[in-house]
Each structure stands twice: as C-alpha cells, then as structure tokens.
Design an enzyme around this catalytic site. Structure first.
Site, PDB file in Angstrom:
ATOM      1  N   TYR A   1       2.926   3.585 -18.928  1.00 36.33           N
ATOM      2  CA  TYR A   1       3.749   2.397 -18.660  1.00 36.33           C
ATOM      3  C   TYR A   1       3.673   1.435 -19.866  1.00 36.33           C
ATOM      4  CZ  TYR A   1       5.174  -2.040 -16.541  1.00 36.33           C
ATOM      5  OH  TYR A   1       5.789  -3.241 -16.284  1.00 36.33           O
TER       6      TYR A   1
ATOM      7  N   ARG B   1       2.966  -0.706  -4.403  1.00 37.27           N
ATOM      8  CA  ARG B   1       1.917  -0.040  -5.195  1.00 37.27           C
ATOM      9  C   ARG B   1       0.535  -0.428  -4.686  1.00 37.27           C
ATOM     10  NH1 ARG B   1       5.518  -1.045  -9.270  1.00 37.27           N
ATOM     11  NH2 ARG B   1       4.510  -2.944  -9.992  1.00 37.27           N
TER      12      ARG B   1
ATOM     13  N   GLN C   1      16.465  -5.358  -6.334  1.00 40.81           N
ATOM     14  CA  GLN C   1      15.280  -6.047  -5.817  1.00 40.81           C
ATOM     15  C   GLN C   1      14.491  -6.651  -6.967  1.00 40.81           C
ATOM     16  OE1 GLN C   1      13.020  -2.855  -3.853  1.00 40.81           O
ATOM     17  NE2 GLN C   1      11.651  -2.751  -5.612  1.00 40.81           N
TER      18      GLN C   1
ATOM     19  N   THR D   1       6.729  -8.612  -6.539  1.00 39.43           N
ATOM     20  CA  THR D   1       8.000  -7.956  -6.209  1.00 39.43           C
ATOM     21  C   THR D   1       7.718  -6.882  -5.155  1.00 39.43           C
ATOM     22  OG1 THR D   1       7.709  -6.321  -7.954  1.00 39.43           O
ATOM     23  CG2 THR D   1       8.910  -8.313  -8.547  1.00 39.43           C
TER      24      THR D   1
ATOM     25  N   SER E   1       8.075  -3.758  -5.197  1.00 34.53           N
ATOM     26  CA  SER E   1       7.401  -2.550  -5.687  1.00 34.53           C
ATOM     27  C   SER E   1       5.930  -2.816  -5.991  1.00 34.53           C
ATOM     28  CB  SER E   1       8.107  -1.999  -6.920  1.00 34.53           C
ATOM     29  OG  SER E   1       7.938  -2.873  -7.985  1.00 34.53           O
TER      30      SER E   1
END
Ligand code: NAD
Length: 234
Positions: free
Chosen positions: A144, A182, A16, A176, A178
């Site tokens: 991150y 989030r 993805q 995206t 994700s």
C-alpha cells in the site's frame, strides 16, 4: 457565484468515504461533478450529483467514460485497495492486485483525461496519497505504502508549462467505512481502534476534513503534497 461554478470534475471511488465527501464538497462550490465507483449500490446518498459505475482498472471502461467529456477542470483519483501485511505476507498476487487498483488506475485515468485538459491549459489532477508512503513507515502497509509514493510530482513537472497542475493529498487515518471494516476484520478490533483514537491525544480524521483541502487544491497549486494527518507523522 460559487468558487467552482460550472467546473467539470470527475472522481473515482466516490461512492463512500473521502471520494464521496469530496464529491459533495465540490458540488457545494458549484462544480458539475461526475462521481464514479465500481459499486453503484452505494451512490444513493449523492443526491443531485451525476453518478456512473466505472471500474478504473478496466481500460475500456475508463476510455469510454472519457469519451463523454469534451473538457474537464479537475480529475480526482481516489480508488484504493488496502493490503494488510509486511513484505513477507505480501504474495505476488497481492502486490499485482494492489498496484493495479491503486497505481495502474491512476495511469489509465490520467492517460484518458489529460488530452481533454491540455487544450485549456488550466486544469488540475489530484491523486489520493497517504502519509503511509515515503513520508512515514507504517507497519503492515508494505505494498500500500509503495503505491502512495510517486506519480504526482512527475506529472506536475512534465505538464507544468502546458498549464496542467497535479497535486496529491496525503492523509493519516481517516474514519471511512472501509477503515471500520478493516478494523472489524481484525481479531482484536477494540485493541486496534483505541490507540488510533487516543495515541498522542489525536482523534481520527473525518472524510469531510479531507474534502476541504481538495477544493483548495483547485486554486493556483501544483506539485504539492497536502498533508492532513493531525500530526501522525511527527
Ligand atoms: P474507501 O476504501 O472507503 O472507499 C474506496 C472506494 O473505492 C470504494 O467505494 C470502492 O468501491 C472503490 N473502488 C475500489 N476499487 C475500485 C475500482 N477498481 N474502480 C472504482 N472504484 C473502486 O476509501 P477511503 O478510506 O475513503 O480512502 C480513499 C482514498 O484515501 C484512498 O486512495 C486511500 O488510499 C486514501 N487514504 C485513506 C485513508 C484512511 O484512513 N481511510 C488514509 C490515507 C489515505
């Protein structure tokens, strides 16, 4: 003849988002792409592209995949986990998990595939980085950002004379699945999304807009950080 005709390319996290868009972009240029991801259910839209379920944090799986290749032209490391929080909200388990998915995976992949690249003296490693790194301090992206700040230039320097190139792509906020997830997981999704779309009159980047520079990095480029952030860092 297409630009990447016959080039052998392996991507992690290609089911993805940016990995998937890049797999499609490489294939359109004639490359023989192997798209890997931990989640095989999401491969269905990668028509005509070879796919394989691989957890890039697992040394045995990475080593076993590498055995399938005699050589390769491009390795693209994309796998990620995005932890939300400052250093105070980042438990040791969050730190270790994020380092494992984002950094140790690159270590395992490069270690497994570099020996296949060295004899040909003309190959390229691309690491997916981020503007949230040494480029820009971004709130709630402590561990991150740490995982997106290194590795590429040292690999580029170490293997320059052996013809191996290593580059990274640093993006701003990319639309995206994700990212959407989030945002949905936050108590105030609309309040998070609106500034992302509107601040400085910017819009979210698309995964396809990141894929094109990945193809560009297949040419005479090394030790480079391609920044694709619509000016977010400014
Ligand atoms: P994503 O979160 O949409 O997809 C990540 C993929 O990684 C998923 O398909 C997931 O199954 C896979 N994955 C997770 N753990 C794995 C593992 N152990 N082994 C194999 N696959 C695994 O990704 P995205 O948003 O497209 O981001 C891709 C890359 O781009 C990441 O490295 C990310 O840090 C970087 N990036 C993204 C953004 C953004 O806003 N989306 C911004 C800057 C940088």
């Amino acid at each position: 003849m297409d630009w990447l005709d016959g080039n052998v390319i392996v991507l992690s996290a290609a089911a993805q988002g940016i990995g998937k868009a890049s797999a499609i972009a490489f294939a359109k240029e004639g490359a023989q792409v192997t798209a890997t991801d931990i989640n095989g259910e999401k491969f269905k839209e990668l028509d005509g592209i070879k796919t394989k379920v691989v957890d890039v944090t697992k040394k045995d799986q990475v080593k076993s995949m590498a055995k399938d290749f005699d050589y390769m032209d491009v390795l693209f490391n994309v796998a990620v986990f995005v932890h939300h929080g400052s250093i105070l909200e980042c438990e040791e388990s969050d730190w270790d998990f994020t380092m494992n998915v984002n950094v140790r995976s690159m270590y395992l992949m490069i270690k497994a595939f570099l020996p296949k690249m060295l004899p040909r003296k003309s190959d390229n490693i691309i690491n997916m980085a981020s503007v949230a790194s040494s480029i820009k301090g971004v709130v709630n992206r402590c561990v991150y950002s740490m995982t997106k700040a290194g590795l590429t230039k040292s690999v580029a320097a170490d293997f320059l004379e052996q013809g191996i190139r290593c580059n990274c792509i640093s993006t701003g906020t990319v639309d995206t699945p994700s990212l959407r997830q989030r945002i949905q997981d936050r108590p105030d999704p609309e309040q998070v999304l609106l500034p992302l779309q509107r601040s400085k009159k910017l819009r979210l980047c698309t995964a396809e807009e990141v894929a094109h520079p990945c193809v560009y990095l297949s040419a005479y480029v090394t030790g480079t950080e391609a920044i694709i952030d619509g000016g977010w860092r400014l």
